[in-house]
Scaffold this motif. Structure first.
Motif, PDB file in Angstrom:
ATOM      1  N   GLY A   8       2.195   4.348  -3.650  1.00 15.57           N
ATOM      2  CA  GLY A   8       2.889   4.252  -2.101  1.00 15.57           C
ATOM      3  C   GLY A   8       3.486   3.008  -2.035  1.00 15.57           C
ATOM      4  N   ARG A   9       2.890   1.908  -2.417  1.00 12.04           N
ATOM      5  CA  ARG A   9       3.328   0.350  -2.317  1.00 12.04           C
ATOM      6  C   ARG A   9       4.949   0.343  -2.896  1.00 12.04           C
ATOM      7  N   LEU A  10       4.714   0.944  -4.311  1.00 10.51           N
ATOM      8  CA  LEU A  10       5.863   0.899  -5.006  1.00 10.51           C
ATOM      9  C   LEU A  10       7.116   1.502  -4.319  1.00 10.51           C
ATOM     10  N   GLU A  11       6.873   2.903  -4.004  1.00  9.32           N
ATOM     11  CA  GLU A  11       7.877   3.344  -3.160  1.00  9.32           C
ATOM     12  C   GLU A  11       8.337   2.817  -1.948  1.00  9.32           C
ATOM     13  N   GLN A  12       7.368   2.097  -1.313  1.00 11.23           N
ATOM     14  CA  GLN A  12       7.956   1.198  -0.086  1.00 11.23           C
ATOM     15  C   GLN A  12       8.764   0.063  -0.395  1.00 11.23           C
ATOM     16  N   MET A  13       8.619  -0.393  -1.884  1.00  7.84           N
ATOM     17  CA  MET A  13       9.132  -1.597  -2.003  1.00  7.84           C
ATOM     18  C   MET A  13      10.554  -1.173  -2.692  1.00  7.84           C
TER      19      MET A  13
END
Length: 317
Positions: free
Chosen positions: A191-196
């Protein structure tokens, strides 16, 4: 607890398993790569040795050619190795290294294209102040900022990628390491990687595109106010090469990232990505030089110096 080092090597699936098609792709990529290196190196050498190409525009073109060589080498060389040897494996550290260089160089390219748009804006809209504004120190600072912004944007993304856990599959559905195929085979939360990734894409793509459009809006408005048609034609001619390169760079990205993520479309995206990584770096030197009399003259002068006897009979027309 599972650790991301459970898988230490990946398998790059590439484009096809057909041996004959792999030979065709290898020959095509090798020719494109050699032409790309030759063309971009020629531009770098000409801008370094010719005194007439010491302006800001050619300084940025020199740096852009360096980025093109670095980008196509980071993407294509590993794929050429896989096609020639049949070895599709890549280590975890090598994958992260390739990912780092590809993203840093790609981000720096977009910001450099934006700076080149600003350079054209100053040249056409503020010609009397061009030499003062686009002085060597300012130009070097702008190029340095391109690299710093790229490093700042990619560092958090790379940290998050390095924290992914790969427990089941190690097959990357691509010809090189890329964030999206890696996320698809990760067994940890992405999730965080997709947001980044979205943040990097918005800052890099949308921000630079807006700046480019604003620059050319002012450029077109200024050109249309020129009294003679010859002046307008000459002004548009100075921007035409850069506009073509902008269209290729932004157009390919828009095409790839606005399509659905079905299997067939992912295959198409890989093909478009391969063309973007190989064809664009090959075409850009020709786009910038074929209609540029100064670069052609600099090439002729260099040939004359290297081969005095043949230089006079072998000049470009």
């Amino acid at each position: 607890m599972r650790n991301h080092t459970a898988i230490t090597t990946f398998i790059l699936l590439g484009l096809t398993d057909d041996p004959e098609m792999q030979i065709v792709i290898f020959v095509f990529l090798l020719i494109a790569y050699m032409l790309s290196i030759t063309g971009n190196l020629t531009i770098i050498v000409l801008t370094l040795v010719d005194s007439h190409l010491k302006t800001a525009m050619y300084f940025f073109l020199q740096n852009f050619s360096f980025l093109e060589i670095s980008y196509t080498s980071s993407c294509i060389l590993r794929f050429l190795y896989s096609l020639s040897t049949g070895d599709r494996t890549i280590t975890y550290s090598a994958c992260l290294t390739q990912l780092f260089f590809i993203y840093v160089i790609a981000i720096a390219q977009f910001f450099l294209l934006t700076i080149m748009s600003y350079d054209r804006y100053v040249a056409i809209c503020k010609p009397l102040h061009y030499v003062t504004i686009m002085n060597p120190r300012f130009c070097k600072t702008l190029v340095f900022c391109c690299w710093m912004i790229a490093l700042l944007l990619i560092s958090p993304l790379l940290i998050l990628v390095s924290g992914l856990e790969f427990c089941d599959s190690n097959a990357i559905d691509h010809f090189g390491c890329d964030a999206n195929p890696l996320m698809k085979i990760a067994c940890s939360d992405t999730g965080r990687l997709e947001q980044m990734v979205i943040v990097c894409a918005v800052v890099t793509f949308i921000l630079t595109l807006v700046c480019v459009i604003l620059s050319y809006v002012y450029i077109v408005r200024t050109i249309l106010r020129f009294p003679s048609a010859q002046q307008r034609k000459k002004a548009f001619s100075t921007c035409s090469s850069h506009m073509i390169v902008l269209s290729l760079s932004y157009g390919s990205c828009i095409f790839m990232y606005t399509r659905p993520s079905s299997k067939d479309d992912m295959t198409m995206n890989k093909r478009i990505s391969l063309l973007n990584n190989s064809i664009s770096p090959m075409l850009n030197p020709f786009i910038y030089t074929l209609r540029n009399k100064q670069v052609i003259q600099a090439f002729n002068d260099l040939v004359t110096k290297l081969y005095p006897c043949q230089g006079s009979s072998g000049k470009l027309k």
